[in-house]
Write an enzyme that holds these catalytic residues in place. Structure first.
Site, PDB file in Angstrom:
ATOM      1  N   HIS A 166       0.871  -1.182   0.000  1.00  0.00           N
ATOM      2  CA  HIS A 166       0.000   0.000   0.000  1.00  0.00           C
ATOM      3  C   HIS A 166       0.905   1.227   0.000  1.00  0.00           C
ATOM      4  O   HIS A 166       1.555   1.522   1.008  1.00  0.00           O
ATOM      5  CB  HIS A 166      -0.908  -0.030   1.230  1.00  0.00           C
ATOM      6  CG  HIS A 166      -1.829  -1.215   1.240  1.00  0.00           C
ATOM      7  ND1 HIS A 166      -2.189  -1.879   2.382  1.00  0.00           N
ATOM      8  CD2 HIS A 166      -2.447  -1.850   0.202  1.00  0.00           C
ATOM      9  CE1 HIS A 166      -2.996  -2.881   2.060  1.00  0.00           C
ATOM     10  NE2 HIS A 166      -3.170  -2.887   0.748  1.00  0.00           N
ATOM     11  N   GLU A 169       1.472   3.970   2.694  1.00  0.00           N
ATOM     12  CA  GLU A 169       1.972   3.561   3.998  1.00  0.00           C
ATOM     13  C   GLU A 169       3.502   3.680   4.027  1.00  0.00           C
ATOM     14  O   GLU A 169       4.237   2.703   4.153  1.00  0.00           O
ATOM     15  CB  GLU A 169       1.458   2.156   4.324  1.00  0.00           C
ATOM     16  CG  GLU A 169      -0.069   2.178   4.462  1.00  0.00           C
ATOM     17  CD  GLU A 169      -0.736   0.810   4.374  1.00  0.00           C
ATOM     18  OE1 GLU A 169      -1.965   0.768   4.251  1.00  0.00           O
ATOM     19  OE2 GLU A 169      -0.024  -0.210   4.417  1.00  0.00           O
ATOM     20  N   HIS A 259       3.069  -2.591   7.182  1.00  0.00           N
ATOM     21  CA  HIS A 259       1.966  -1.702   6.782  1.00  0.00           C
ATOM     22  C   HIS A 259       1.782  -0.551   7.756  1.00  0.00           C
ATOM     23  O   HIS A 259       2.385  -0.502   8.823  1.00  0.00           O
ATOM     24  CB  HIS A 259       0.655  -2.506   6.745  1.00  0.00           C
ATOM     25  CG  HIS A 259       0.559  -3.429   5.581  1.00  0.00           C
ATOM     26  ND1 HIS A 259      -0.238  -3.171   4.495  1.00  0.00           N
ATOM     27  CD2 HIS A 259       1.168  -4.609   5.332  1.00  0.00           C
ATOM     28  CE1 HIS A 259      -0.113  -4.160   3.624  1.00  0.00           C
ATOM     29  NE2 HIS A 259       0.731  -5.048   4.099  1.00  0.00           N
ATOM     30  N   GLU A 335       1.757  -3.656  11.687  1.00  0.00           N
ATOM     31  CA  GLU A 335       1.019  -2.402  11.472  1.00  0.00           C
ATOM     32  C   GLU A 335       1.560  -1.298  12.369  1.00  0.00           C
ATOM     33  O   GLU A 335       1.750  -1.492  13.565  1.00  0.00           O
ATOM     34  CB  GLU A 335      -0.477  -2.601  11.767  1.00  0.00           C
ATOM     35  CG  GLU A 335      -1.171  -3.592  10.842  1.00  0.00           C
ATOM     36  CD  GLU A 335      -1.542  -3.005   9.479  1.00  0.00           C
ATOM     37  OE1 GLU A 335      -1.320  -1.785   9.268  1.00  0.00           O
ATOM     38  OE2 GLU A 335      -2.055  -3.775   8.638  1.00  0.00           O
TER      39      GLU A 335
END
Ligand SMILES: [Zn+2]
Length: 375
Positions: A166, A169, A259, A335
């Site tokens: 992504h 990110e 991420h 994350e």
């Protein structure tokens, strides 16, 4: 004064910049999909007076909860980023700042330039024992770089870390800087021990097209790469196709996919508990990795994270689930926040490039702790 997004990863639409105290801007969607969140623009010719930017469609973003307790990132040089006063007012994201230099960048999170990416790759390439390879090309023919550390030898474990499927990110690539700099440190005993026992493969930028376009989530073909791992295609997801092929060639004993999360102000990991092939061995490895990481890193925690998948219900098109299932290995999605770490907030910088890099360097210790049990 001029506002533009004509730069790598730039994204904003300027509606009206005639009054510096009431500038109106619009988010724009990814180049070929509906996702909309990332922004990055540059002000030039600022005279030090107060600027007010109103991003009037922020309420229509893909993750509107991302604006709660959010502060925009700003930088004069693209290297050191700080946060500026930001509020959400009836769907308008209002950013107020009086820049101290004529040029200032504003972004959803600390932007990561193509030049910096090339410096990362070329800097690594110049070091002994490091091998850099272009595994394939993106839809728009940008290179997918893999940095490999540790001399290949029989019996060594294969560790893969990828980031920025992504593209918005960017904390994932700042994280990679921390990983890489630690692995390159000749005097770091943890890094030396890891590279004695493992070959480490780093893909710091999975989605260079999305990064160039200033996309939040998709590549140039409008595809979310983190849903492509079961059946990537040369037309729509060559980035995954290339990296997956290299993983099959080397084998994988540990996989990390890095991420950022728009909503959650915490650092956490997601495992493979929903995989059909999930076993007590993998469960124990996940636990060991996370327990160790909590000891090594004051930001990483296990109280907040994603809901667990039901047994057998994992989406195997997601990279970590795919890798965990395909290679019967420890595979995690890591994350980090766009906002801040609510456990250890930093009023000046929020979650920052420096903290993402620090987190990346601490992960090396967790990988080493798991190494003997990976096979
Ligand atoms: Zn993501």
């Amino acid at each position: 004064m001029k506002i533009d997004a004509d730069l790598f990863g730039g994204a904003i639409r300027v509606l009206d910049a005639s009054d510096p105290t009431d500038i109106t801007l619009e988010l724009r969607a990814d180049n070929a999909s509906e996702f909309m969140q990332w922004f990055h623009f540059r002000v030039t010719g600022a005279d030090g007076s107060d600027l007010t930017f109103n991003i009037v469609n922020a309420g229509d973003a893909t993750y509107p909860g991302g604006w709660d307790d959010y502060r925009a990132a700003a930088s004069y040089d693209g290297a050191r980023w700080f946060r500026v006063d930001t509020e959400l007012d009836e769907g308008t994201l209002r950013i107020r700042h009086a820049p101290e230099h004529p040029t200032c960048h504003y972004a959803y999170f600390a932007a990561y330039s193509w030049d910096r990416h090339l410096e990362l790759v070329d800097g690594a390439k110049a070091r002994p024992g490091v091998h850099v390879e272009v595994l394939g090309q993106s839809v728009e023919k940008r290179p997918i770089h893999r940095i490999r550390l540790g001399e290949p030898a029989r019996g060594k474990r294969q560790v893969w870390i990828i980031a920025r499927q992504h593209p918005g990110e960017t904390m994932g690539q700042w994280f990679m800087e921390g990983v890489l700099s630690r692995l390159l440190d000749e005097d770091d005993p943890t890094a030396r021990a890891l590279l004695e026992g493992a070959v480490v493969h780093l893909v710091p930028l999975m989605n260079p097209d999305g990064a160039a376009h200033g996309n939040q989530r998709t590549n140039a073909a409008g595809v979310n790469l983190n849903r492509e791992w079961l059946s990537p295609s040369a037309e729509k997801s060559p980035e995954v196709l290339a990296v997956r092929a290299a993983m099959m060639k080397s084998g994988v004993d540990l996989f990390l996919d890095v991420h950022g999360d728009e909503d959650t102000p915490y650092i956490f990991a997601a495992g493979c508990e929903g995989n059909p092939g999930y076993t007590p061995r993998i469960d124990a490895l996940e636990d060991l990795f996370m327990r160790t990481l909590m000891e090594l890193d004051e930001d990483f925690q296990r109280r907040y994270g994603y809901d667990l998948d039901e047994p057998g219900q994992a989406d195997l098109s997601i990279a970590a689930n795919y890798a965990g299932q395909r290679f019967d290995c420890l595979a995690l999605t890591l994350e980090m926040p766009f906002k801040d770490d609510a456990d250890n907030p930093d009023p000046e910088a929020g979650w920052s490039p420096e903290r993402a890099a620090g987190f990346g360097s601490h992960v090396i210790g967790s990988i080493l702790a798991c190494l003997p049990a990976l096979r």
